[in-house]
Motif scaffolding. Structure first.
Motif, PDB file in Angstrom:
ATOM      1  N   ASP A 169       0.880  -1.241  -0.012  1.00  0.00           N
ATOM      2  CA  ASP A 169      -0.111   0.097  -0.039  1.00  0.00           C
ATOM      3  C   ASP A 169       0.892   1.391   0.054  1.00  0.00           C
ATOM      4  OD1 ASP A 169      -2.173  -1.654   0.381  1.00  0.00           O
ATOM      5  OD2 ASP A 169      -2.462  -1.367   2.230  1.00  0.00           O
ATOM      6  N   GLU A 170       0.348   2.188  -0.313  1.00  0.00           N
ATOM      7  CA  GLU A 170       1.153   3.625  -0.229  1.00  0.00           C
ATOM      8  C   GLU A 170       1.522   4.008   1.177  1.00  0.00           C
ATOM      9  OE1 GLU A 170       0.163   8.488  -1.012  1.00  0.00           O
ATOM     10  OE2 GLU A 170      -0.883   7.081  -2.480  1.00  0.00           O
ATOM     11  N   LEU A 171       2.770   4.216   1.288  1.00  0.00           N
ATOM     12  CA  LEU A 171       3.403   4.644   2.478  1.00  0.00           C
ATOM     13  C   LEU A 171       3.428   5.959   2.805  1.00  0.00           C
ATOM     14  CD1 LEU A 171       6.360   2.216   2.417  1.00  0.00           C
ATOM     15  CD2 LEU A 171       4.265   1.842   3.323  1.00  0.00           C
ATOM     16  N   LEU A 172       3.797   6.799   1.993  1.00  0.00           N
ATOM     17  CA  LEU A 172       4.161   8.454   1.944  1.00  0.00           C
ATOM     18  C   LEU A 172       3.847   9.035   0.698  1.00  0.00           C
ATOM     19  CD1 LEU A 172       7.278   8.211   4.141  1.00  0.00           C
ATOM     20  CD2 LEU A 172       5.027   9.048   5.028  1.00  0.00           C
ATOM     21  N   LEU A 173       3.576  10.299   0.563  1.00  0.00           N
ATOM     22  CA  LEU A 173       3.693  10.836  -0.677  1.00  0.00           C
ATOM     23  C   LEU A 173       4.772  11.893  -0.878  1.00  0.00           C
ATOM     24  CD1 LEU A 173       2.105  11.988  -3.194  1.00  0.00           C
ATOM     25  CD2 LEU A 173       1.136  13.810  -1.858  1.00  0.00           C
ATOM     26  N   HIS A 174       5.807  11.426  -1.775  1.00  0.00           N
ATOM     27  CA  HIS A 174       6.901  12.020  -1.934  1.00  0.00           C
ATOM     28  C   HIS A 174       6.864  13.471  -2.916  1.00  0.00           C
ATOM     29  CE1 HIS A 174      11.536  11.675  -2.678  1.00  0.00           C
ATOM     30  NE2 HIS A 174      11.277  12.398  -3.793  1.00  0.00           N
ATOM     31  N   ARG A 175       7.043  14.509  -2.227  1.00  0.00           N
ATOM     32  CA  ARG A 175       6.691  15.773  -3.028  1.00  0.00           C
ATOM     33  C   ARG A 175       8.257  16.532  -3.409  1.00  0.00           C
ATOM     34  NH1 ARG A 175       2.730  19.888  -1.549  1.00  0.00           N
ATOM     35  NH2 ARG A 175       3.882  20.194   0.197  1.00  0.00           N
ATOM     36  N   SER A 176       8.622  16.583  -4.427  1.00  0.00           N
ATOM     37  CA  SER A 176       9.893  17.143  -4.700  1.00  0.00           C
ATOM     38  C   SER A 176       9.721  18.644  -5.304  1.00  0.00           C
ATOM     39  CB  SER A 176      10.625  16.610  -6.148  1.00  0.00           C
ATOM     40  OG  SER A 176      10.566  15.402  -5.888  1.00  0.00           O
ATOM     41  N   PHE A 177      10.531  19.564  -4.646  1.00  0.00           N
ATOM     42  CA  PHE A 177      10.530  20.936  -5.237  1.00  0.00           C
ATOM     43  C   PHE A 177      11.941  21.420  -5.503  1.00  0.00           C
ATOM     44  CE2 PHE A 177       7.252  20.501  -1.921  1.00  0.00           C
ATOM     45  CZ  PHE A 177       6.348  21.396  -2.326  1.00  0.00           C
ATOM     46  N   PHE A 178      12.004  22.668  -6.173  1.00  0.00           N
ATOM     47  CA  PHE A 178      13.217  23.277  -6.520  1.00  0.00           C
ATOM     48  C   PHE A 178      13.829  24.029  -5.262  1.00  0.00           C
ATOM     49  CE2 PHE A 178      12.908  23.565 -11.454  1.00  0.00           C
ATOM     50  CZ  PHE A 178      13.658  22.281 -11.514  1.00  0.00           C
ATOM     51  N   TYR A 179      15.001  24.279  -4.867  1.00  0.00           N
ATOM     52  CA  TYR A 179      15.312  25.034  -4.012  1.00  0.00           C
ATOM     53  C   TYR A 179      16.678  25.989  -4.472  1.00  0.00           C
ATOM     54  CZ  TYR A 179      12.799  21.997  -0.930  1.00  0.00           C
ATOM     55  OH  TYR A 179      11.631  21.586  -0.243  1.00  0.00           O
ATOM     56  N   SER A 180      16.572  27.153  -4.092  1.00  0.00           N
ATOM     57  CA  SER A 180      17.503  28.137  -4.615  1.00  0.00           C
ATOM     58  C   SER A 180      17.867  29.087  -3.351  1.00  0.00           C
ATOM     59  CB  SER A 180      16.853  29.164  -5.460  1.00  0.00           C
ATOM     60  OG  SER A 180      17.263  30.140  -5.906  1.00  0.00           O
ATOM     61  N   ILE A 181      19.008  29.819  -3.550  1.00  0.00           N
ATOM     62  CA  ILE A 181      19.594  30.761  -2.587  1.00  0.00           C
ATOM     63  C   ILE A 181      19.282  32.091  -2.818  1.00  0.00           C
ATOM     64  CG2 ILE A 181      21.508  29.240  -1.840  1.00  0.00           C
ATOM     65  CD1 ILE A 181      23.162  30.990  -3.678  1.00  0.00           C
ATOM     66  N   SER A 182      18.146  32.423  -3.898  1.00  0.00           N
ATOM     67  CA  SER A 182      17.427  33.306  -4.078  1.00  0.00           C
ATOM     68  C   SER A 182      15.939  33.267  -4.255  1.00  0.00           C
ATOM     69  CB  SER A 182      17.839  33.938  -5.561  1.00  0.00           C
ATOM     70  OG  SER A 182      19.532  34.263  -5.606  1.00  0.00           O
ATOM     71  N   PRO A 183      15.137  34.389  -3.838  1.00  0.00           N
ATOM     72  CA  PRO A 183      13.835  34.213  -3.895  1.00  0.00           C
ATOM     73  C   PRO A 183      13.170  33.726  -5.299  1.00  0.00           C
ATOM     74  CG  PRO A 183      14.352  36.149  -2.737  1.00  0.00           C
ATOM     75  CD  PRO A 183      15.533  35.648  -3.417  1.00  0.00           C
ATOM     76  N   PHE A 184      12.103  32.996  -5.536  1.00  0.00           N
ATOM     77  CA  PHE A 184      11.697  32.517  -6.617  1.00  0.00           C
ATOM     78  C   PHE A 184      10.747  33.858  -7.234  1.00  0.00           C
ATOM     79  CE2 PHE A 184      12.994  28.639  -5.049  1.00  0.00           C
ATOM     80  CZ  PHE A 184      13.229  27.728  -6.347  1.00  0.00           C
ATOM     81  N   SER A 185      10.433  34.066  -8.572  1.00  0.00           N
ATOM     82  CA  SER A 185       9.705  34.895  -9.244  1.00  0.00           C
ATOM     83  C   SER A 185       8.282  34.082  -9.104  1.00  0.00           C
ATOM     84  CB  SER A 185      10.111  34.993 -10.771  1.00  0.00           C
ATOM     85  OG  SER A 185       9.848  33.699 -11.442  1.00  0.00           O
ATOM     86  N   GLN A 186       7.253  35.094  -9.303  1.00  0.00           N
ATOM     87  CA  GLN A 186       5.898  34.598  -9.101  1.00  0.00           C
ATOM     88  C   GLN A 186       5.189  35.221 -10.424  1.00  0.00           C
ATOM     89  OE1 GLN A 186       4.473  32.979  -6.662  1.00  0.00           O
ATOM     90  NE2 GLN A 186       5.769  33.034  -5.185  1.00  0.00           N
ATOM     91  N   PRO A 187       4.362  34.384 -10.911  1.00  0.00           N
ATOM     92  CA  PRO A 187       4.100  33.065 -10.830  1.00  0.00           C
ATOM     93  C   PRO A 187       5.466  32.122 -11.224  1.00  0.00           C
ATOM     94  CG  PRO A 187       3.108  33.835 -12.564  1.00  0.00           C
ATOM     95  CD  PRO A 187       3.491  34.759 -12.282  1.00  0.00           C
ATOM     96  N   PHE A 188       5.516  31.199 -10.466  1.00  0.00           N
ATOM     97  CA  PHE A 188       6.587  30.205 -11.074  1.00  0.00           C
ATOM     98  C   PHE A 188       6.504  29.049 -11.934  1.00  0.00           C
ATOM     99  CE2 PHE A 188       8.958  25.971 -10.125  1.00  0.00           C
ATOM    100  CZ  PHE A 188      10.245  26.427 -10.295  1.00  0.00           C
ATOM    101  N   SER A 189       7.113  28.917 -13.080  1.00  0.00           N
ATOM    102  CA  SER A 189       7.048  27.807 -13.971  1.00  0.00           C
ATOM    103  C   SER A 189       8.139  27.311 -14.580  1.00  0.00           C
ATOM    104  CB  SER A 189       6.022  28.348 -15.004  1.00  0.00           C
ATOM    105  OG  SER A 189       5.889  27.485 -16.140  1.00  0.00           O
ATOM    106  N   LEU A 190       8.139  25.928 -14.716  1.00  0.00           N
ATOM    107  CA  LEU A 190       9.542  25.382 -15.378  1.00  0.00           C
ATOM    108  C   LEU A 190       9.959  25.960 -16.895  1.00  0.00           C
ATOM    109  CD1 LEU A 190       8.794  21.527 -14.581  1.00  0.00           C
ATOM    110  CD2 LEU A 190      10.378  23.143 -13.200  1.00  0.00           C
ATOM    111  N   THR A 191       8.748  26.382 -17.339  1.00  0.00           N
ATOM    112  CA  THR A 191       8.929  26.970 -18.645  1.00  0.00           C
ATOM    113  C   THR A 191       9.724  28.286 -18.826  1.00  0.00           C
ATOM    114  OG1 THR A 191       6.861  27.815 -18.912  1.00  0.00           O
ATOM    115  CG2 THR A 191       7.061  25.908 -19.698  1.00  0.00           C
ATOM    116  N   THR A 192      10.020  28.859 -17.634  1.00  0.00           N
ATOM    117  CA  THR A 192      10.569  30.208 -17.334  1.00  0.00           C
ATOM    118  C   THR A 192      11.976  30.014 -16.989  1.00  0.00           C
ATOM    119  OG1 THR A 192       9.784  30.643 -14.993  1.00  0.00           O
ATOM    120  CG2 THR A 192       8.300  31.086 -16.657  1.00  0.00           C
ATOM    121  N   LEU A 193      12.595  28.704 -17.176  1.00  0.00           N
ATOM    122  CA  LEU A 193      13.946  28.521 -16.632  1.00  0.00           C
ATOM    123  C   LEU A 193      14.719  28.112 -17.820  1.00  0.00           C
ATOM    124  CD1 LEU A 193      12.920  26.532 -13.202  1.00  0.00           C
ATOM    125  CD2 LEU A 193      13.310  29.010 -13.649  1.00  0.00           C
ATOM    126  N   PRO A 194      14.882  28.812 -18.869  1.00  0.00           N
ATOM    127  CA  PRO A 194      15.614  27.878 -19.923  1.00  0.00           C
ATOM    128  C   PRO A 194      17.083  27.777 -19.808  1.00  0.00           C
ATOM    129  CG  PRO A 194      14.961  30.522 -20.482  1.00  0.00           C
ATOM    130  CD  PRO A 194      14.408  30.044 -19.093  1.00  0.00           C
TER     131      PRO A 194
END
Length: 268
Positions: free
Chosen positions: A115-140
């Motif tokens: 059975d499912e044990l835990l939900l594994h959620r992945s995020f990006f981490y940075s040493i600078s604040p993220f822009s709003q709104p954040f999208s993977l397509t804005t990181l060329p």
């Protein structure tokens, strides 16, 4: 004739008692189920990781194995391996099970899942604040620090198309060091890894920022060899006890670290 039947009855009684004693003795001497659990060495907090001080593995999974009662216990031996090799070991009977997600498997139809044990959620981490709104397509062409051997389904095509550049490393601590030194623009980690690693004393005084939304969610399960199918009900039942009793929450708190990334600002 009566003596004959009496003799037969005595012999039968002795055989029955002997069989009953043998069965009781077998039950008493029956040891815990011996299993081999494959680990992507050196592990990954908070799930399972090697404690250099105590010279052993700790984490949520270790706490779960230790939660079994004497009447229903498992004798689990850890086998150091890698994420890429774990599936091979289970498929070929070299190990009984390991922790993963169906989304990360190459041969999901050839193995069994708990059975499912835990939900594994992945995020990006940075040493600078993220822009709003954040999208993977804005990181060329951004450089992304990743864990060697790990599969990131939401990023795979972007890596393949060279829209994002993957920079592999051996551990979450090394990933964090690379991020700090500017060798990558972002680090990708699951929230538990990040809470544990980014709040280490060695990173005190450094501000880290989490992306506004997760980049991938994956359910974690035990991935099990088909020959070891008998352990599935035991694992599922004990996990429910582990979760409902509050032991899981306590274990996450101990091994997952604080969720406050601002805690690095106040160094003692």
């Amino acid at each position: 004739m009566q003596k004959y039947f009496t003799k037969i009855w005595l012999i039968g009684s002795l055989i029955f008692c002997g069989t009953l004693y043998a069965n009781q003795n077998a039950n008493q001497t029956k040891g815990p189920t011996k299993l081999i659990f494959a680990i992507n060495d050196p592990g990954s907090p908070p799930y399972l990781y090697f404690d250099k001080v105590n010279k052993g593995y700790r984490g949520i999974i270790a706490d779960f194995f230790n939660s079994f009662t004497e009447d229903n216990t498992l004798d689990v031996r850890y086998l150091d391996s890698s994420r890429a090799r774990n599936e091979y070991l289970v498929l070929n009977g070299k190990a009984d099970f390991f922790l993963s997600s169906p989304a990360w498997l190459d041969n999901p139809d050839n193995i069994l899942l708990s059975d499912e044990l835990l939900l594994h959620r992945s995020f990006f981490y940075s040493i600078s604040p993220f822009s709003q709104p954040f999208s993977l397509t804005t990181l060329p062409k951004n450089l992304i620090c990743t864990r060697r051997g790990y599969i990131y389904p939401s990023l795979s095509q972007l890596f393949k198309d060279k829209k994002l550049i993957r920079v592999d490393s051996s551990s979450q601590i090394t990933i964090t060091n690379m991020l700090i030194k500017g060798r990558c623009d972002y680090a990708v980690m699951n929230e538990y890894n990040a809470n544990s690693v980014l709040n280490l004393k060695q990173f005190c005084g450094i501000n880290f920022y989490q992306s506004p939304n997760s980049i991938h969610d994956a359910p974690l399960t035990f991935v099990i060899n088909k020959q070891s199918r008998d352990i599935i009900p035991t694992l599922n039942d004990q996990w429910r006890i582990f979760q409902n009793s509050g032991q899981l929450e306590d274990s996450i708190r101990v091994h997952g670290g604080t969720s406050d990334l601002d805690s690095q600002k106040n160094c003692s």
